[in-house]
Design an enzyme around this catalytic site. Structure first.
Site, PDB file in Angstrom:
ATOM      1  N   HIS A  48       0.719  -1.254  -0.046  1.00 59.05           N
ATOM      2  CA  HIS A  48      -0.061  -0.140   0.027  1.00 59.05           C
ATOM      3  C   HIS A  48       0.757   1.475  -0.037  1.00 59.05           C
ATOM      4  CE1 HIS A  48      -2.672  -2.937   2.113  1.00 59.05           C
ATOM      5  NE2 HIS A  48      -3.526  -2.548   0.858  1.00 59.05           N
ATOM      6  N   LYS A 160      -1.415  -7.099  -7.738  1.00 55.69           N
ATOM      7  CA  LYS A 160      -1.717  -8.415  -7.101  1.00 55.69           C
ATOM      8  C   LYS A 160      -3.262  -9.055  -7.261  1.00 55.69           C
ATOM      9  CE  LYS A 160      -1.777 -10.971  -2.892  1.00 55.69           C
ATOM     10  NZ  LYS A 160      -3.247 -10.535  -2.568  1.00 55.69           N
ATOM     11  N   ASP A 161      -3.901  -7.816  -7.150  1.00 54.31           N
ATOM     12  CA  ASP A 161      -5.524  -8.219  -7.421  1.00 54.31           C
ATOM     13  C   ASP A 161      -5.758  -7.889  -8.836  1.00 54.31           C
ATOM     14  OD1 ASP A 161      -6.473  -8.988  -4.755  1.00 54.31           O
ATOM     15  OD2 ASP A 161      -5.735  -6.830  -4.175  1.00 54.31           O
ATOM     16  N   GLN A 164      -9.339  -7.947 -10.187  1.00 57.61           N
ATOM     17  CA  GLN A 164      -9.932  -6.628  -9.672  1.00 57.61           C
ATOM     18  C   GLN A 164      -9.494  -5.467 -10.505  1.00 57.61           C
ATOM     19  OE1 GLN A 164     -10.204  -5.489  -5.298  1.00 57.61           O
ATOM     20  NE2 GLN A 164      -8.529  -4.426  -5.691  1.00 57.61           N
ATOM     21  N   SER A 196       0.267  -9.283   1.250  1.00 60.01           N
ATOM     22  CA  SER A 196      -1.004  -9.007   1.328  1.00 60.01           C
ATOM     23  C   SER A 196      -1.220  -8.830   2.831  1.00 60.01           C
ATOM     24  CB  SER A 196      -1.552 -10.546   0.810  1.00 60.01           C
ATOM     25  OG  SER A 196      -2.910 -10.527   1.461  1.00 60.01           O
ATOM     26  N   SER A 197      -2.548  -8.441   3.250  1.00 57.60           N
ATOM     27  CA  SER A 197      -2.804  -8.207   4.570  1.00 57.60           C
ATOM     28  C   SER A 197      -3.243  -9.512   5.299  1.00 57.60           C
ATOM     29  CB  SER A 197      -3.876  -7.146   4.641  1.00 57.60           C
ATOM     30  OG  SER A 197      -3.778  -5.905   3.961  1.00 57.60           O
TER      31      SER A 197
HETATM   32  O1  PAF Z   1      -8.238  -4.105  -2.830  1.00 63.40           O
HETATM   33  C1  PAF Z   1      -8.747  -3.735  -1.762  1.00 63.40           C
HETATM   34  O2  PAF Z   1      -8.370  -3.553  -0.806  1.00 63.40           O
HETATM   35  C2  PAF Z   1     -10.226  -3.516  -2.330  1.00 63.40           C
HETATM   36  O3  PAF Z   1     -11.024  -4.481  -2.871  1.00 63.40           O
HETATM   37  C3  PAF Z   1     -10.524  -2.102  -2.421  1.00 63.40           C
HETATM   38  C4  PAF Z   1     -10.042  -1.748  -4.054  1.00 63.40           C
HETATM   39  C5  PAF Z   1     -10.020  -1.189  -1.673  1.00 63.40           C
HETATM   40  C6  PAF Z   1     -12.216  -1.850  -2.398  1.00 63.40           C
HETATM   41  O4  PAF Z   1     -12.732  -2.228  -1.105  1.00 63.40           O
END
Ligand code: PAF
Length: 289
Positions: A48, A160-161, A164, A196-197
């Site tokens: 992040h 990573k996602d 998404q 990753s968290s």
């Molecule tokens: O990747 C994430 O942490 C979440 O899916 C996001 C994009 C903040 C949406 O809640």
């Protein structure tokens, strides 16, 4: 130090509702400053913070949203045990040079009577989509709201996602949301494990096995890049994951980098993607071919 460099441990404005978020963004815009948004669910790690630093490369002001979005978790998923520590998160954001943290509560994001969903067809019908019904609609809806609440110039998401990220790119384009979406390469531990968290759920033994996921993805990517058919490379990769203690392996797949269509053979930009359990923890990762 350039004008955009973070001032270490600068103070971070805490914003909790849409009017204060909009007032802050308006003030920056009036001063001629552009704005980046980094949406997160908190439990911040170096991945992040890399998004925040990257955001500062191109925008004068950086907002990080922290909201554990209930609508993207299935009933048997980890919403209630998802790690939450906003004080620690905001302190970390100060060191990375964020200007504001937006921490809305559930009632701000989903007021009583909330009844709208953003859902993306096609892209969400494979990989994680069928395994996590409603997940991408939850992500698309909350990210649409965050983008429309903050109206940033850019929004940054980790690769990573990867699915998404593709879903977000698609609805932003389809809905003409005026924002540039930037994907940022995955940050990894030195042994290759993607940050990753959820890594904090892993036991010591699972943590030791976890880097096999990235290693298998890289092996499959190397094989199919060299012209191998995807099926045997994937079968071998799946067996290697199971031998390392992963199971079930929900998918290990080679897909087109844009459409995410599964590929028998690679002829253009592609991605190797996987989701697999290690004990109770579901890990996902992907690499470019
Ligand atoms: O990747 C994430 O942490 C979440 O899916 C996001 C994009 C903040 C949406 O809640």
């Amino acid at each position: 130090m350039s004008a955009l460099s973070p001032s270490p441990a600068a103070s971070v404005a805490r914003l909790g509702d849409v009017p204060s978020l909009r007032a802050q963004v308006r003030a920056w815009r009036t001063a001629g400053e552009d704005v980046a948004l980094v949406p997160t669910m908190g439990a911040l790690h170096e991945g992040h913070l890399t998004l925040v630093r990257q955001a500062r490369e191109t925008c004068r002001r950086v907002i990080v949203s922290i909201f554990v979005n209930p609508t993207q978790f299935g009933p048997s998923e980890d919403f209630s045990r998802y790690p939450r520590d906003p004080e620690r998160d905001v302190a970390l954001l100060a060191t990375a040079g964020a200007d504001a943290a937006y921490l809305p509560d559930v009632a701000t994001m989903y007021p009583p009577g909330f009844s709208t969903t953003v859902s993306v067809a096609g892209l969400t019908e494979q990989l994680c989509g069928p395994l996590r019904p409603g997940h991408f609609a939850g992500v698309a809806t909350v990210v649409t709201k965050l983008l429309l609440q903050a109206l940033p110039d850019r929004a940054l998401f980790g690769e990573k996602d990867y699915q998404q990220l593709q879903v977000i790119r698609r609805f932003v384009r389809d809905l003409d949301i005026p924002v540039t979406i930037e994907g940022v390469p995955t940050v990894r531990e030195t042994d290759g494990l993607a940050l990753s968290s959820r890594n904090q759920y892993l036991s010591a033994e699972e943590r030791a096995a976890a880097p096999h996921l990235a290693a298998v993805l890289r092996r499959v990517a190397d094989a199919v890049r060299a012209g191998a058919e995807t099926a045997p490379a994937l079968a071998e990769g799946r067996a290697a994951l199971e031998a390392a203690g992963f199971g079930p392996v929900q998918y290990l797949s080679v897909n087109d980098a844009d459409s995410l269509a599964p590929l028998d053979r690679v002829a253009g930009p592609a991605r190797v993607l996987a989701a697999a359990y290690l004990g109770r923890t579901r890990l996902i990762d992907n690499v470019a071919v």
